[in-house]
Scaffold this active site. Structure first.
Site, mmCIF file in Angstrom:
data_model
loop_
_atom_site.group_PDB
_atom_site.id
_atom_site.type_symbol
_atom_site.label_atom_id
_atom_site.label_comp_id
_atom_site.label_asym_id
_atom_site.label_seq_id
_atom_site.Cartn_x
_atom_site.Cartn_y
_atom_site.Cartn_z
ATOM 1 N N ASN A 168 29.166 32.590 -4.042
ATOM 2 C CA ASN A 168 27.315 32.927 -3.338
ATOM 3 C C ASN A 168 26.948 34.446 -2.411
ATOM 4 O O ASN A 168 27.673 35.081 -2.154
ATOM 5 C CB ASN A 168 27.610 31.897 -2.222
ATOM 6 C CG ASN A 168 25.988 32.150 -1.254
ATOM 7 O OD1 ASN A 168 26.075 32.786 -0.084
ATOM 8 N ND2 ASN A 168 25.225 30.985 -1.623
ATOM 9 N N TYR A 172 22.800 37.344 5.583
ATOM 10 C CA TYR A 172 22.937 36.980 6.902
ATOM 11 C C TYR A 172 23.452 38.023 7.990
ATOM 12 O O TYR A 172 23.909 38.153 7.552
ATOM 13 C CB TYR A 172 24.169 35.721 7.161
ATOM 14 C CG TYR A 172 24.205 35.267 6.251
ATOM 15 C CD1 TYR A 172 23.533 33.311 5.606
ATOM 16 C CD2 TYR A 172 25.468 35.328 4.411
ATOM 17 C CE1 TYR A 172 23.141 33.118 4.682
ATOM 18 C CE2 TYR A 172 25.150 34.553 3.575
ATOM 19 C CZ TYR A 172 24.813 32.669 3.604
ATOM 20 O OH TYR A 172 24.255 32.457 2.396
ATOM 21 N N TRP A 186 25.902 32.748 9.940
ATOM 22 C CA TRP A 186 25.905 31.594 9.127
ATOM 23 C C TRP A 186 25.201 30.690 9.746
ATOM 24 O O TRP A 186 26.136 29.871 10.573
ATOM 25 C CB TRP A 186 27.402 30.833 8.227
ATOM 26 C CG TRP A 186 28.294 32.734 7.239
ATOM 27 C CD1 TRP A 186 26.871 32.577 6.357
ATOM 28 C CD2 TRP A 186 29.260 32.677 6.781
ATOM 29 N NE1 TRP A 186 28.105 33.887 5.874
ATOM 30 C CE2 TRP A 186 29.291 32.947 5.873
ATOM 31 C CE3 TRP A 186 30.498 32.527 7.822
ATOM 32 C CZ2 TRP A 186 30.368 34.132 5.656
ATOM 33 C CZ3 TRP A 186 31.231 33.558 7.033
ATOM 34 C CH2 TRP A 186 31.608 33.955 6.029
ATOM 35 N N GLY A 191 25.194 29.021 1.427
ATOM 36 C CA GLY A 191 26.464 29.126 0.871
ATOM 37 C C GLY A 191 27.647 29.636 1.163
ATOM 38 O O GLY A 191 28.321 29.321 1.377
ATOM 39 N N GLU A 232 23.823 33.327 -8.035
ATOM 40 C CA GLU A 232 22.749 34.326 -7.354
ATOM 41 C C GLU A 232 23.067 35.584 -8.384
ATOM 42 O O GLU A 232 21.530 36.508 -8.572
ATOM 43 C CB GLU A 232 23.060 35.056 -6.255
ATOM 44 C CG GLU A 232 22.945 33.856 -4.810
ATOM 45 C CD GLU A 232 23.454 32.130 -5.017
ATOM 46 O OE1 GLU A 232 23.031 31.794 -4.027
ATOM 47 O OE2 GLU A 232 24.642 32.364 -5.294
ATOM 48 N N ASP A 281 13.885 37.168 15.882
ATOM 49 C CA ASP A 281 13.824 36.870 14.140
ATOM 50 C C ASP A 281 12.784 37.151 13.525
ATOM 51 O O ASP A 281 11.362 36.793 13.961
ATOM 52 C CB ASP A 281 14.942 36.053 14.300
ATOM 53 C CG ASP A 281 14.274 34.683 15.136
ATOM 54 O OD1 ASP A 281 12.997 34.295 15.218
ATOM 55 O OD2 ASP A 281 14.781 33.741 15.867
#
Length: 587
Positions: A168, A172, A186, A191, A232, A281
């Site tokens: 993965n 993050y 996470w 993933g 990915e 965020d």
């Protein structure tokens, strides 16, 4: 030609006058972020800061802050290739010699997808090594004054399943605690978090390598909402149009992306948590402090002339909007294959993605659209969607007012609204009142129109309402007292004015109706980040055989509520500092 590393991309941006170098000294604590925010608000260029206080490494931000720069990073080839792959699934079934010959160009391109091993002397990532205080000297940014500390904001976090096999690559955020330790944010349904869960069950530490920089394709693949088992690195190679060069780490562990700027190597121990946050965020608020796993850094590889890539997140539109737009265009042809019945799908960056999604679906028999809606809500990260709107009519989903009018014309409240309580929420969505918990709603609008939508409000004053504005046909915005002052205002609005509002299928109670009525970004951000369907949607209703049949109007309470995180605003003294130095930055 798609750039194969960060500096190749920067050269393209220089040639296209899409990059400005700032040589004046800039503080990575708040000052740099405020400069970035002003530039991206004006759709300005990428910024290369060459004199960052406390670090020998330059910082580059705003790499993807316009549609044009995203196109320069990736070009048209990835989208063309993805469409060709999907089309070939039909022409190659069955795979006859004639069919194979007809797709020979595509097959040759597919042979370029993958990774390739190169020798250490060919790998720029091995140009420098930091083992003593490995995180020291990295120009990690603090973006907002209430942030818990500096955060790595463009980390490409690489993990592998403890049993081997699939990997993965995800993004993050990482709060830097000290020169050896960071947080590892996470979230649920990510993933890397799945891999850590499996390692923790075995009481094992999970090896982790965090890449910074490299091909822009690597950044795109890390944030792409691909199915869990789609590698990915393969997607990065597909976007890149060639195999991704990798090199063995001389200190053991994962292979390294040869063209990355930094590779931060270490592990996340089992059963250890540490408070992480707050953090301003991409929802436009501070996510609060919660316990998350801890990343112990062993060593850091970097290029000799490494450049530290970063992004600043906050209220939309930021860089994630433009990257998300590209990824949705790229993956759009695959949606019907992954989810039969889905013709088009869109998630809205203006809301932070997970709070709102919409789809155009097939309705070849009665209620097929509802089944497809359930399919969407069961697919990967789409399962975190809070509000899903579905129609079978062709419409441009990115144009939300057009979509909403299409649906509200056809929406039958007695059968087409479903609210599900006690479901999962995105970790950054606090409207459910408990971390990772909340509710969902599905709104359907299929078939022929059942009403003509009003486009102007002419029904006179509404009790306790001081501001009324129309967002689009059938959708009325109203403002009255704040939630803190009058939490039961939506119930009273229904009780006292439902008859006056019958021709408006959707009425949304907000703090400032006039301010958001004519701006899609403001409307979507304000409304869909400030309500939880089960607790904030109101309508007269009846129950028949366990089905709740609603009546119009549907009233949504999207006011700010006690317990929601604070909205993001820059600190006044930083605003004044940047005002004062503005000409110096761009001298």
């Amino acid at each position: 030609m798609v750039p194969t590393n960060l500096r190749a991309f920067l050269e393209i941006l220089r040639r296209e006058n899409e990059l400005i170098e700032i040589s004046a000294p800039v503080d990575p604590n708040l000052e740099l972020a405020e400069i970035h925010r002003r530039v991206i608000d004006e759709q300005g260029p990428a910024l290369l800061f060459t004199n960052v206080k406390g670090s020998a490494f330059p910082v580059v931000t705003n790499l993807f802050g316009t549609t044009r720069r995203v196109d320069l990073a990736f070009g048209p080839k990835p989208e063309q290739f993805m469409k060709a792959v999907i089309n070939a699934t039909n022409s190659l079934m069955p795979p006859t010699p004639k069919a194979l010959w007809g797709e020979r160009g595509l097959i040759l391109d597919l042979m370029k997808v993958g990774t390739k091993k190169i020798q250490p002397n060919q790998a720029p990532i091995l140009g420098g090594l930091k083992k003593d205080n490995p995180m020291a000297g990295l120009p990690v940014l603090t973006s907002w004054q209430e942030d818990g500390g500096p955060f790595v904001t463009l980390p490409l976090v690489y993990t592998e399943h403890p049993d081997g096999g699939h990997h993965n690559l995800g993004m993050y955020r990482m709060q830097v605690y000290d020169d050896f330790t960071t947080g590892m944010h996470w979230q649920i349904h990510k993933g890397g978090g799945f891999h850590y869960h499996e390692a923790e069950k075995r009481n094992q530490a999970l090896p982790v390598t965090v890449f910074l920089g490299g091909p822009p394709a690597l950044i795109a693949s890390a944030i792409a909402p691909v199915p869990e088992h789609l590698p990915e690195l393969m997607l990065a190679s597909l976007i890149l149009g060639q195999k991704l060069p990798m090199v063995e780490n001389p200190h053991g562990g994962h292979r390294l992306v040869a063209e990355a700027e930094f590779a931060i190597c270490g592990s996340v121990p089992p059963h250890l948590r540490r408070p992480e946050g707050p953090f301003g965020d991409h929802f436009g608020y501070y996510s609060l402090t919660h316990d998350f796993p801890v990343f112990n850094v062993n060593h850091v590889w970097h290029r000799k002339d490494a450049i530290y890539p970063a992004t600043i997140v906050g209220k939309p539109r930021q860089e994630d909007y433009f990257l998300g737009e590209f990824l949705q265009r790229l993956l759009e042809p695959a949606f019907p294959m992954a989810m039969p019945g889905v013709k088009d799908l869109w998630t809205y960056a203006e809301t932070g993605f997970h709070p709102l999604a919409a789809a155009v679906v097939r309705e070849s028999y009665s209620r097929e659209a509802l089944g497809t809606a359930f399919r969407i809500l069961g697919e990967g990260q789409l399962s975190l969607t809070k509000f899903l709107i579905v129609t079978d009519r062709p419409t441009t989903l990115a144009n939300f007012s057009q979509l909403l009018e299409t649906v509200l014309e056809r929406f039958d409240p007695a059968r087409d609204l479903f609210i599900f309580n006690k479901t999962s929420h995105d970790t950054l969505d606090y409207t459910g009142g408990q971390l990772n918990h909340g509710s969902k709603a599905v709104l359907l609008g299929t078939g022929d129109p059942v009403r003509e939508l009003p486009r102007a409000y002419t029904e006179g004053e509404l009790p306790e309402i001081h501001d009324i504005a129309v967002y689009c046909g059938g959708c009325l915005l109203v403002s009255g007292a704040s939630y803190a002052a009058e939490p039961e205002l939506p119930q009273r609005l229904l009780a006292n004015a439902a008859d006056r509002l019958k021709q408006w299928p959707m009425v949304i109670l907000v703090d400032d109706a006039s301010d958001i009525a004519n701006d899609q970004t403001k409307f979507l951000w304000t409304v869909f980040t400030r309500f939880n369907p089960a607790s904030d949607m109101y309508a007269q209703s009846s129950v028949n055989r366990h089905h709740i049949a609603y009546e119009v109007p549907i009233v949504i309470d999207a006011r700010m509520k006690p317990g929601y995180p604070d909205e993001l605003f820059p600190r006044e003294d930083i605003v004044e500092l940047v005002d004062r130095r503005w000409k110096e930055y761009f001298a």
